[in-house]
Scaffold this motif. Sequence first.
Motif, PDB file in Angstrom:
ATOM      1  N   GLN A  14       0.821  -1.214   0.000  1.00  0.00           N
ATOM      2  CA  GLN A  14       0.000   0.000   0.000  1.00  0.00           C
ATOM      3  C   GLN A  14       0.855   1.263   0.000  1.00  0.00           C
ATOM      4  O   GLN A  14       0.463   2.296  -0.541  1.00  0.00           O
ATOM      5  CB  GLN A  14      -0.903   0.012   1.236  1.00  0.00           C
ATOM      6  CG  GLN A  14      -2.039  -0.982   1.179  1.00  0.00           C
ATOM      7  CD  GLN A  14      -2.701  -1.192   2.547  1.00  0.00           C
ATOM      8  OE1 GLN A  14      -2.398  -0.477   3.504  1.00  0.00           O
ATOM      9  NE2 GLN A  14      -3.569  -2.174   2.632  1.00  0.00           N
ATOM     10  N   ASN A  15       2.042   1.163   0.588  1.00  0.00           N
ATOM     11  CA  ASN A  15       2.923   2.316   0.685  1.00  0.00           C
ATOM     12  C   ASN A  15       4.069   2.277  -0.316  1.00  0.00           C
ATOM     13  O   ASN A  15       5.055   2.999  -0.176  1.00  0.00           O
ATOM     14  CB  ASN A  15       3.472   2.437   2.109  1.00  0.00           C
ATOM     15  CG  ASN A  15       2.418   2.886   3.090  1.00  0.00           C
ATOM     16  OD1 ASN A  15       2.166   4.081   3.237  1.00  0.00           O
ATOM     17  ND2 ASN A  15       1.775   1.926   3.758  1.00  0.00           N
ATOM     18  N   SER A  16       3.935   1.409  -1.336  1.00  0.00           N
ATOM     19  CA  SER A  16       4.896   1.320  -2.449  1.00  0.00           C
ATOM     20  C   SER A  16       6.298   0.896  -2.014  1.00  0.00           C
ATOM     21  O   SER A  16       7.249   1.075  -2.761  1.00  0.00           O
ATOM     22  CB  SER A  16       4.988   2.660  -3.192  1.00  0.00           C
ATOM     23  OG  SER A  16       3.727   3.047  -3.687  1.00  0.00           O
ATOM     24  N   VAL A  17       6.419   0.314  -0.817  1.00  0.00           N
ATOM     25  CA  VAL A  17       7.696  -0.240  -0.402  1.00  0.00           C
ATOM     26  C   VAL A  17       7.954  -1.543  -1.138  1.00  0.00           C
ATOM     27  O   VAL A  17       9.085  -1.884  -1.472  1.00  0.00           O
ATOM     28  CB  VAL A  17       7.740  -0.458   1.126  1.00  0.00           C
ATOM     29  CG1 VAL A  17       9.075  -1.035   1.551  1.00  0.00           C
ATOM     30  CG2 VAL A  17       7.482   0.861   1.850  1.00  0.00           C
ATOM     31  N   LEU A  18       6.877  -2.286  -1.390  1.00  0.00           N
ATOM     32  CA  LEU A  18       6.925  -3.470  -2.235  1.00  0.00           C
ATOM     33  C   LEU A  18       6.110  -3.229  -3.489  1.00  0.00           C
ATOM     34  O   LEU A  18       5.095  -2.530  -3.448  1.00  0.00           O
ATOM     35  CB  LEU A  18       6.344  -4.698  -1.505  1.00  0.00           C
ATOM     36  CG  LEU A  18       7.107  -5.276  -0.312  1.00  0.00           C
ATOM     37  CD1 LEU A  18       6.317  -6.428   0.282  1.00  0.00           C
ATOM     38  CD2 LEU A  18       8.500  -5.734  -0.736  1.00  0.00           C
TER      39      LEU A  18
END
Length: 213
Positions: A207-211
């Motif tokens: 959701q936080n674009s870390v993955l």
Amino acid sequence: MPSNPSVTFKRCLCGLLTWLLVCLFLSACSENKPATLGPDGVILAFGDSLTAGVGTDLSSNYPAILSELTGLRVVNAGVSGETTRQGLERLPSILKAENPDLVILLEGGNDILRNLSLEKAQNNLSRMIELIQAHGAQVVLIGVPEKKLFSTMASIYPELAQAYDVVLDDGIISRLLKEPEYKSDRVHFNALGYYVLAEEIEALLKQNSVLAR
């Protein structure tokens, strides 16, 4: 009728200033956006017994499951019974040894259970976040609830997330602790609970674009 040179100049100047402000805004947004981990990214799961996996076996703790779900190397650096003061002392050597790209920080539960100072816990967590960021790694902060019936997480966690602009969960630990089917005892999870915890953390990272999604 010829245009007024002064008016034309002012219009050009205003346009230039607007363009510069837009560029600065976009640049700031880009800098605050978390970097997506690549296939060689290393995740350090740092914390206490909930990270170590008390209540289940080595293959079923949340870092092990998260590694399976993401295909990335996830280092389990959990120590049962650890306080934030002890975690702060331990963290520098772990960062040096593992050189992570991302640290999932799940600390503070033992401070709360032992009625230690939340102010000191917050200071210790602040210094941990600063060490991690100085090392060049991203931080994801997992909040722990207080010993109150309707507590989602102690207030120090949102304050830390805002102060350091890090990703914060929305009460994963609290939600799972309210469900007996996920628990091995009063404060720890069973294999199913740790699996759901890993799934929730994976979703949070996506959701936080870390993955990558």
